[in-house]
Design an enzyme around this catalytic site. Structure first.
Site, short mmCIF file in Angstrom:
data_model
loop_
_atom_site.label_atom_id
_atom_site.label_comp_id
_atom_site.label_asym_id
_atom_site.label_seq_id
_atom_site.Cartn_x
_atom_site.Cartn_y
_atom_site.Cartn_z
CE LYS A 231 -3.92 -2.34 2.06
NZ LYS A 231 -4.65 -2.76 3.25
CD GLN B 46 -3.63 -4.43 6.33
OE1 GLN B 46 -3.49 -3.43 5.61
NE2 GLN B 46 -4.31 -5.48 5.92
CG ASP C 225 -9.78 0.03 4.87
OD1 ASP C 225 -9.49 -0.22 3.68
OD2 ASP C 225 -9.14 -0.41 5.84
#
Ligand SMILES: NC(=O)c1ccc[n+]([C@@H]2O[C@H](COP(=O)([O-])OP(=O)(O)OC[C@H]3O[C@@H](n4cnc5c(N)ncnc54)[C@H](OP(=O)(O)O)[C@@H]3O)[C@@H](O)[C@H]2O)c1
Length: 301
Positions: free
Chosen positions: A56, A100, A123
């Site tokens: 990422k 994460q 997200d």
């Protein structure tokens, strides 16, 4: 009769989307004299998670996004993690915040997600963003934060069928998680498909899948969807990422669909690796620039 199955190249579509994101990020830089910024928090040293966050932040750099990684010990207290999140929420130069998952078992992921400022929740797992996705009439990912994997699936789907072509199609989404299955079903419904969500208690899943023009497999079981479950000419989006052993001991990644069996029945299929996974990261970067642009315009995405 066997039909030609076309593999959908997720890498290629991810490159095109990342190039578009890079252009938007450069335009943002010209207007605001700073790059859009994405802060990724990794708790613990789960090797798969460490590899995902490396990808990422590396891909962020390729899209002209300032990607920063915050590593925290496995045993970090909830209070310390929340303090970091609150300081990122308050920092005007931070546009996107991502924690994460999965988190160590003593940290409640929902509590952590709900601390993130919804305007920076790239997200799109915060209840505010989930609520928006489920209540807007038109899902426009340039003004709305949409969970990355389902968004990537929708874009791959649109690459093989025009938006009008989705109208009236029957879709089966196998899996009902908040991260993939549930938002995926919403996106397909919004695109005028007739959607059925299947899960571990669904009866006659093979029969149900055989009725579907579109199958999205988000189960987390290697090669679970068999070729015989697939209607001829269907479009298959394989979200699964499963590591399985190989005779040489190295292991390999397979999806939730038995690809070799699906070839010759499906019209289109996303391979694993090289399909949906590549789009997920590209969509995260897309969301980061969307969050940055919306915040600077004073509109929360
Ligand atoms: N490509 C990417 O970028 C990406 C991103 C995220 C996830 N993934 C992968 O996608 C897969 C799914 O992820 P997830 O987070 O959604 O997983 P999850 O939270 O474990 O959800 C799995 C879903 O599959 C359903 N399921 C399990 N066994 C089943 C069965 N025998 N028949 C029918 N349904 C069954 C479960 O049903 P119940 O609800 O009834 O338990 C659940 O809804 C995993 O392989 C994950 O690694 C890939």
């Amino acid at each position: 009769m066997l039909r030609m199955t076309k593999l959908i190249d997720g890498g290629l579509h991810a490159e095109v989307l990342t190039e578009d994101t890079r252009r938007r990020a450069e335009s943002f830089f010209r207007r605001h004299a700073r790059k859009p910024r994405l802060d990724v928090i990794l708790v613990g040293d789960n090797p798969a998670s460490a590899s995902y966050v490396r990808t990422k932040t590396k891909m962020a750099a390729e899209a002209s996004i300032d990607g920063r990684l915050h590593r925290m010990q496995d045993e970090v207290s909830p209070g310390d993690l929340l303090r970091v999140l609150r300081s990122l929420n308050e920092d005007p130069n931070v546009d996107g915040i991502l924690v994460q998952l999965p988190l160590p078992s003593d940290l409640d992921p929902q509590m952590v997600i709900e601390v993130i400022d919804p305007a920076k929740d790239v997200d799109a797992f915060h209840p505010i963003n989930v609520g928006r996705l489920f209540t807007v009439n038109k899902v426009d990912p340039t003004v709305l934060l949409v969970p990355c994997t389902p968004l990537g699936c929708l874009l791959l789907l649109r690459s093989v069928i025009p938006p009008a072509g989705l109208t009236g199609k029957s879709a089966v989404v196998v899996g009902r998680s908040n991260i993939v299955g549930s938002p995926m079903a919403r996106l397909l419904t919004n695109a005028n498909c007739t959607v059925t969500i299947a899960h571990s208690k669904t009866l006659d899943l093979p029969g149900l899948c055989r009725t579907a023009d579109i199958v999205v497999a988000a189960v987390g079981r290697p090669e679970f969807i068999r070729g015989g479950w697939i209607k001829e000419g269907a479009i298959i989006l394989d979200v699964g990422i499963n590591r399985v052993p190989t005779p040489d001991g190295k292991g390999k990644i397979v999806g939730d669909v038995a690809t070799a069996e699906a070839i010759g029945r499906a019209a289109f299929l996303t391979p694993v690796p090289g399909g949906v996974g590549r789009m997920t990261v590209a969509c995260l970067l897309h969301n980061t620039v969307t969050a940055a642009e919306m915040r600077m315009k004073g509109k929360s995405p």
